[in-house]
Write an enzyme that holds these catalytic residues in place. Structure first.
Site, PDB file in Angstrom:
ATOM      1  N   ASP A   8      -7.074   8.953  55.325  1.00  0.00           N
ATOM      2  CA  ASP A   8      -6.126   8.081  55.991  1.00  0.00           C
ATOM      3  C   ASP A   8      -4.875   8.918  56.301  1.00  0.00           C
ATOM      4  O   ASP A   8      -4.722  10.030  55.787  1.00  0.00           O
ATOM      5  CB  ASP A   8      -5.779   6.919  55.063  1.00  0.00           C
ATOM      6  N   ASP A  10      -1.105   7.394  57.269  1.00  0.00           N
ATOM      7  CA  ASP A  10       0.164   6.829  56.802  1.00  0.00           C
ATOM      8  C   ASP A  10       0.105   6.510  55.308  1.00  0.00           C
ATOM      9  O   ASP A  10      -0.743   5.742  54.856  1.00  0.00           O
ATOM     10  CB  ASP A  10       0.497   5.559  57.580  1.00  0.00           C
ATOM     11  N   ASP A 168      -4.432   5.397  50.706  1.00  0.00           N
ATOM     12  CA  ASP A 168      -3.406   4.795  49.847  1.00  0.00           C
ATOM     13  C   ASP A 168      -3.475   3.279  49.819  1.00  0.00           C
ATOM     14  O   ASP A 168      -2.682   2.648  49.122  1.00  0.00           O
ATOM     15  CB  ASP A 168      -2.020   5.200  50.356  1.00  0.00           C
TER      16      ASP A 168
END
Length: 231
Positions: A8, A10, A168
């Site tokens: 991922d 961001d 995250d």
């Protein structure tokens, strides 16, 4: 066969959630609404249309949401992208360089649309580290469904069972499990340790420095099974 690593962006590679939160607050305010920090935080990492539809209490295809999405992308470009190189988490460039040197295929799997992903990754200097980008809109369904992860695996030519997903957010972990991949969580973004573990993360890490050694053991995905829950 070497394991592929799917990242991922961001909150995983780049510390953009705070900037994205500011953008969402600004857009919501421009539309005469308010949202709490917690309401905004819960939407970060999702496609902008879904995030803003929830914050504006409108259907995702409503014209107001479409205008808000365009405005959010404009503000992100103006306020976050210029500082993107400073937002890369310490150790990320070195980690990506090491993984490539060890022969791991690397991909980005993100809820950003492709132009936005390219814009941010170019600004950070990370774009060339990746063999492919799997972005929102490139598959029938986005996170937490398996489609984007499976698209990345297919593009890389690596079976899903030999892919590790690093993210995250809870949706990253759920996507990985739905795709039959190994999910690793990081607490550098929007979800905490407990949320990631409850979602099914195999292990949770606090930084690229602690994540790196685990990824370097993944030439065989079976080697991640005995890892402790949090490192």
């Amino acid at each position: 066969m070497t394991t592929a690593i799917l990242f991922d962006v961001d909150g995983t590679l780049v510390d953009t959630p705070a900037g994205m939160a500011d953008v969402l607050h600004a857009v919501v305010a421009e539309h005469g609404r308010t949202a709490t920090d917690e309401q905004v935080r819960r939407t970060i990492g999702r496609p902008l249309a879904a995030s803003l539809a929830g914050l504006l209490a409108r259907p995702a295809d409503h014209p107001e949401v479409e205008r808000a999405v365009d405005r959010a992308r404009e503000l992100f470009t103006e306020t976050v992208v210029p500082n993107a190189a400073k937002l890369v988490f310490p150790g990320v460039p070195e980690l990506l360089t090491t993984l490539r040197a060890r022969g791991h295929p690397l991909a980005v799997v993100t809820s950003k649309v492709r132009p936005s992903a390219i814009e941010l990754l170019t600004a950070t200097g990370l774009l060339d580290a990746f063999d492919c980008l799997s972005c929102h809109g490139m598959a029938a369904r986005g996170k937490p469904h398996a489609d984007l992860a499976l698209l990345a695996a297919d593009t890389l030519g690596v079976p899903p069972a030999r892919c590790v997903v690093v993210g995250d957010a809870v949706d990253d972990v759920r996507m990985a499990n739905a795709a039959g991949m190994v999910p690793f969580g990081v607490t550098t973004g929007v979800a905490n340790r407990v949320e990631l573990l409850l979602a099914g993360a195999r292990a949770v890490f606090t930084s690229p420095a602690t994540l790196g050694p685990a990824l370097l053991l993944t030439s065989d995905t079976r080697s991640v099974r005995p890892l402790p829950e949090v490192i």
